[in-house]
Scaffold this active site. Sequence first.
Site, PDB file in Angstrom:
ATOM      1  N   GLU A   1     -30.632  47.893 -10.835  1.00  0.00           N
ATOM      2  CA  GLU A   1     -30.304  46.887  -9.827  1.00  0.00           C
ATOM      3  C   GLU A   1     -28.787  46.648  -9.765  1.00  0.00           C
ATOM      4  O   GLU A   1     -28.214  46.521  -8.679  1.00  0.00           O
ATOM      5  CB  GLU A   1     -31.080  45.595 -10.138  1.00  0.00           C
ATOM      6  CG  GLU A   1     -30.772  44.414  -9.262  1.00  0.00           C
ATOM      7  CD  GLU A   1     -31.052  44.613  -7.768  1.00  0.00           C
ATOM      8  OE1 GLU A   1     -31.637  45.642  -7.388  1.00  0.00           O
ATOM      9  OE2 GLU A   1     -30.640  43.747  -6.979  1.00  0.00           O
TER      10      GLU A   1
ATOM     11  N   LYS B   1     -30.978  44.169   6.731  1.00  0.00           N
ATOM     12  CA  LYS B   1     -31.719  43.359   5.779  1.00  0.00           C
ATOM     13  C   LYS B   1     -33.202  43.671   5.787  1.00  0.00           C
ATOM     14  O   LYS B   1     -33.874  43.653   4.769  1.00  0.00           O
ATOM     15  CB  LYS B   1     -31.487  41.886   6.140  1.00  0.00           C
ATOM     16  CG  LYS B   1     -32.137  40.903   5.208  1.00  0.00           C
ATOM     17  CD  LYS B   1     -31.289  40.718   3.988  1.00  0.00           C
ATOM     18  CE  LYS B   1     -31.921  39.868   2.937  1.00  0.00           C
ATOM     19  NZ  LYS B   1     -31.468  40.253   1.602  1.00  0.00           N
TER      20      LYS B   1
ATOM     21  N   GLU C   1     -24.091  49.378  -2.716  1.00  0.00           N
ATOM     22  CA  GLU C   1     -24.329  48.982  -1.330  1.00  0.00           C
ATOM     23  C   GLU C   1     -23.236  48.106  -0.750  1.00  0.00           C
ATOM     24  O   GLU C   1     -23.013  48.149   0.456  1.00  0.00           O
ATOM     25  CB  GLU C   1     -25.719  48.364  -1.144  1.00  0.00           C
ATOM     26  CG  GLU C   1     -25.989  47.126  -1.914  1.00  0.00           C
ATOM     27  CD  GLU C   1     -27.431  46.645  -1.736  1.00  0.00           C
ATOM     28  OE1 GLU C   1     -28.089  47.021  -0.769  1.00  0.00           O
ATOM     29  OE2 GLU C   1     -27.871  45.843  -2.586  1.00  0.00           O
TER      30      GLU C   1
ATOM     31  N   ASN D   1     -36.886  46.264  19.332  1.00  0.00           N
ATOM     32  CA  ASN D   1     -36.687  46.507  17.898  1.00  0.00           C
ATOM     33  C   ASN D   1     -37.844  47.394  17.450  1.00  0.00           C
ATOM     34  O   ASN D   1     -38.995  46.975  17.542  1.00  0.00           O
ATOM     35  CB  ASN D   1     -36.707  45.159  17.157  1.00  0.00           C
ATOM     36  CG  ASN D   1     -36.856  45.311  15.652  1.00  0.00           C
ATOM     37  OD1 ASN D   1     -36.439  46.322  15.089  1.00  0.00           O
ATOM     38  ND2 ASN D   1     -37.438  44.326  15.003  1.00  0.00           N
ATOM     39  N   GLY D   2     -37.539  48.615  17.016  1.00  0.00           N
ATOM     40  CA  GLY D   2     -38.622  49.511  16.583  1.00  0.00           C
ATOM     41  C   GLY D   2     -38.328  50.937  17.013  1.00  0.00           C
ATOM     42  O   GLY D   2     -37.189  51.283  17.340  1.00  0.00           O
TER      43      GLY D   2
ATOM     44  N   TRP E   1     -29.452  48.109  15.021  1.00  0.00           N
ATOM     45  CA  TRP E   1     -29.320  49.032  13.891  1.00  0.00           C
ATOM     46  C   TRP E   1     -29.843  50.359  14.429  1.00  0.00           C
ATOM     47  O   TRP E   1     -31.045  50.514  14.669  1.00  0.00           O
ATOM     48  CB  TRP E   1     -30.165  48.552  12.719  1.00  0.00           C
ATOM     49  CG  TRP E   1     -29.977  49.370  11.470  1.00  0.00           C
ATOM     50  CD1 TRP E   1     -29.035  49.200  10.509  1.00  0.00           C
ATOM     51  CD2 TRP E   1     -30.775  50.469  11.034  1.00  0.00           C
ATOM     52  NE1 TRP E   1     -29.192  50.133   9.515  1.00  0.00           N
ATOM     53  CE2 TRP E   1     -30.248  50.929   9.819  1.00  0.00           C
ATOM     54  CE3 TRP E   1     -31.886  51.141  11.570  1.00  0.00           C
ATOM     55  CZ2 TRP E   1     -30.787  52.008   9.110  1.00  0.00           C
ATOM     56  CZ3 TRP E   1     -32.422  52.218  10.871  1.00  0.00           C
ATOM     57  CH2 TRP E   1     -31.873  52.632   9.650  1.00  0.00           C
TER      58      TRP E   1
ATOM     59  N   ARG F   1     -29.970  41.800  10.468  1.00  0.00           N
ATOM     60  CA  ARG F   1     -30.983  42.811  10.780  1.00  0.00           C
ATOM     61  C   ARG F   1     -30.364  44.109  11.297  1.00  0.00           C
ATOM     62  O   ARG F   1     -31.052  45.126  11.429  1.00  0.00           O
ATOM     63  CB  ARG F   1     -31.954  42.280  11.836  1.00  0.00           C
ATOM     64  CG  ARG F   1     -32.677  41.028  11.428  1.00  0.00           C
ATOM     65  CD  ARG F   1     -33.627  40.597  12.511  1.00  0.00           C
ATOM     66  NE  ARG F   1     -34.677  41.573  12.712  1.00  0.00           N
ATOM     67  CZ  ARG F   1     -35.771  41.658  11.987  1.00  0.00           C
ATOM     68  NH1 ARG F   1     -35.973  40.810  11.006  1.00  0.00           N
ATOM     69  NH2 ARG F   1     -36.670  42.578  12.230  1.00  0.00           N
TER      70      ARG F   1
ATOM     71  N   HIS G   1     -28.871  62.886 -22.164  1.00  0.00           N
ATOM     72  CA  HIS G   1     -29.548  64.012 -21.507  1.00  0.00           C
ATOM     73  C   HIS G   1     -28.840  64.418 -20.217  1.00  0.00           C
ATOM     74  O   HIS G   1     -29.442  65.076 -19.369  1.00  0.00           O
ATOM     75  CB  HIS G   1     -31.011  63.653 -21.224  1.00  0.00           C
ATOM     76  CG  HIS G   1     -31.772  63.380 -22.480  1.00  0.00           C
ATOM     77  ND1 HIS G   1     -32.128  64.369 -23.365  1.00  0.00           N
ATOM     78  CD2 HIS G   1     -32.213  62.221 -23.032  1.00  0.00           C
ATOM     79  CE1 HIS G   1     -32.768  63.832 -24.396  1.00  0.00           C
ATOM     80  NE2 HIS G   1     -32.828  62.528 -24.214  1.00  0.00           N
TER      81      HIS G   1
ATOM     82  N   LYS H   1     -26.510  47.231  -6.431  1.00  0.00           N
ATOM     83  CA  LYS H   1     -25.672  46.167  -5.847  1.00  0.00           C
ATOM     84  C   LYS H   1     -24.254  46.686  -5.619  1.00  0.00           C
ATOM     85  O   LYS H   1     -23.670  46.452  -4.574  1.00  0.00           O
ATOM     86  CB  LYS H   1     -25.592  44.935  -6.754  1.00  0.00           C
ATOM     87  CG  LYS H   1     -26.774  44.004  -6.829  1.00  0.00           C
ATOM     88  CD  LYS H   1     -27.099  43.223  -5.597  1.00  0.00           C
ATOM     89  CE  LYS H   1     -27.946  44.006  -4.664  1.00  0.00           C
ATOM     90  NZ  LYS H   1     -29.375  43.889  -4.738  1.00  0.00           N
TER      91      LYS H   1
ATOM     92  N   CYS I   1     -32.888  45.682  13.813  1.00  0.00           N
ATOM     93  CA  CYS I   1     -32.459  45.139  15.105  1.00  0.00           C
ATOM     94  C   CYS I   1     -32.951  43.701  15.185  1.00  0.00           C
ATOM     95  O   CYS I   1     -34.020  43.368  14.677  1.00  0.00           O
ATOM     96  CB  CYS I   1     -32.989  45.885  16.317  1.00  0.00           C
ATOM     97  SG  CYS I   1     -32.524  47.603  16.403  1.00  0.00           S
TER      98      CYS I   1
HETATM   99  C1  F6R Z   1     -30.888  45.772  -1.739  1.00  0.00           C
HETATM  100  C2  F6R Z   1     -31.819  45.426  -0.701  1.00  0.00           C
HETATM  101  C3  F6R Z   1     -32.845  46.412  -0.308  1.00  0.00           C
HETATM  102  C4  F6R Z   1     -34.206  45.722  -0.179  1.00  0.00           C
HETATM  103  C5  F6R Z   1     -35.243  46.701   0.378  1.00  0.00           C
HETATM  104  C6  F6R Z   1     -36.627  46.089   0.434  1.00  0.00           C
HETATM  105  O1  F6R Z   1     -29.993  44.743  -2.008  1.00  0.00           O
HETATM  106  O2  F6R Z   1     -31.770  44.348  -0.174  1.00  0.00           O
HETATM  107  O3  F6R Z   1     -32.903  47.466  -1.200  1.00  0.00           O
HETATM  108  O4  F6R Z   1     -34.580  45.247  -1.429  1.00  0.00           O
HETATM  109  O5  F6R Z   1     -34.866  47.105   1.646  1.00  0.00           O
HETATM  110  O6  F6R Z   1     -36.646  44.974   1.249  1.00  0.00           O
HETATM  111  P1  F6R Z   1     -37.814  43.908   1.168  1.00  0.00           P
HETATM  112  O7  F6R Z   1     -37.750  43.268  -0.156  1.00  0.00           O
HETATM  113  O8  F6R Z   1     -37.509  42.955   2.284  1.00  0.00           O
HETATM  114  O9  F6R Z   1     -39.087  44.653   1.376  1.00  0.00           O
END
Ligand code: F6R
Length: 615
Positions: A488, A610, A495, A101-102, A75, A27, A511, A492, A2
């Site tokens: 990774e 984010k 998501e 937010n929380g 969010w 956010r 396996h 990507k 949020c």
């Molecule tokens: C993936 C992504 C998330 C963050 C995760 C940790 O693209 O952005 O998986 O990597 O939420 O976030 P931070 O690095 O901010 O602790």
Amino acid sequence: MCGIVGYIGSREAYPIIIKGLKRLEYRGYDSAGIALYDDGTIKLSKTKGKVEDLESKVQNEISTHGTLGIGHTRWATHGIPNDTNSHPHYSNSGDLVIIHNGIIENYESLKNELEKRGYSFKSDTDTEVLINLIEEIKKNSKVKLGKAVQIALNQVVGAYAIAVFDKNKPNEIVVARLGSPLAIGIGEDEYFIASDATPFIEYTNNAIYLEDEEMAVVRRHKKIKIRKIKDDSLVSPYIQELQLNLEQIEKGGFDHFMLKEIYEQPHAIRDTYRGRLLSDQAIIKMAGVEDNMKTFLNANRIIIVACGTSWHAGLVAEYIFENLVRIPVEVEYASEFRYRNPVINNNDVVIAISQSGETADTLAAIKLAKASGAFVFGVCNVVGSSIARETDAGAYTHAGPEIGVASTKAFTTQITVLTLIALRLARAKGTLTSSDYRKHLIELEMIPEKVEHTLSSDSLVKSIADIYKSAQNFLYLGRNYNFPVALEGALKLKEISYIHAEGYPAAEMKHGPIALIDENMPIVVIATKKGHYEKVVSNIEEIKARKGKIIGIVTEGDTSVKNLADHVIEVPETLECLVPLLTTIPLQLLSYHIAVMLDKNVDQPRNLAKSVTVE
Ligand code: F6R
């Protein structure tokens, strides 16, 4: 998650808040709302959807006058995303209004108590409970709003960043934080409130970041006073000068923030090592490491805690540290580590990695590690973030703001910082000869150029994306340093395009995952030279025998994989431990182009946010 924004001053609050909410949409973006004070009334509008949906709704619902206001982009945690659950929330009397937010964990018992006293609730949110608790305390104890907020927060279990105002006191906004970030921008006789500094960067460079368990009554024409929520003691405000600029948080001609951030990587990596890597003198200078050299060198092991992409950077670091420094490393999901009663002792060094520096699970893991006596070192991007402040020492990645929800430059700059640390320790410990050490420094310094070169494969990657954009599943395989890159790459793609993808160590394929392979399955195999190249080539043969479609990420000049794969994307040659910095790039581009071709919202994928400030 949020995003919260507030303004009090002499300008019109509405445009400042709306623009600020758009910057904070990373956010959370399932609903948005705003409350403005004007001429004795609160004008409130909120809606499911994005900030632009809110803008359309506001046009038909309220006048946008007013020099005090608060806004929210959500969010969802408690209650589905709908108009009613969106913030701001009124108290029952309609006098008070809040954004939050929380999570208020004990909201059910508080709600029952309030219901017994005649309060009713329109939404399913914990936030509406909090504003009514504040109202009840204010009424019953006959105290001012600030005091009522303080008393209420002392009854609350959970996390919050809140902003509250009272229509009968239109010259103040009360703010508080515990576990969720809150910054106050200080202008000329005006104040800005926000989850981070991006909403107010064009108005002021001065900001106060509230610490946990602090609150402030932000008053028109008055200096800010900050108090501890628990014991009411006054705290002297620390005003930080912000390093951000507007350009850094705008798209700069790119269609999406994600693409801009992918292309920023050469520059971002350079910024990460600038002033730290002095290859002509064969020196790495990092104050946080230097000051704690003994602790690092005496460590029994390093435990890395992180989530998501940052966890993948941690996995790359495991290979780097073990190979270069010969210290055992464990990499843990922060969310598991914090709850599984881990064995930690004071000879352990914990490295916490986080782009945002606000991830709730990582923060909790840090607190646990510190309580067990471990030294905790942070690798964060956001300056002044909660994790940066909670750790004993640390190093910033200096990647600049990352706005796209899918992390890109954060990942490569985290690896860069972790490589610098490993090299510095290897030198101190003598696990690298001085010529090898120099070789690493020189090669690391050349990485931005090589990333730049790798980016020139963009149109090739786009054409491959076009061929496979309709696939239902993808497999990503890599060995050694490229195994975390495979994870990774799969993350990507998942998501932002919502295509199911899995990353595996290439040898694990037989396996289980091999059963998935048929002529419809695209398999991205990272098969750079070194890193058990021949073994990966054998894995590619196995895929080929089962008619899987192979997209190889190979070292420039490779011929073996070229003969086997359906497509190859080349990356320049480099030292083995630096390979992830290059092989990651085509995978980022592949997911980006597929998502764009599928018409997905690349920068704000569904259900994600984010900064994950809830556990
Ligand atoms: C993936 C992504 C998330 C963050 C995760 C940790 O693209 O952005 O998986 O990597 O939420 O976030 P931070 O690095 O901010 O602790």
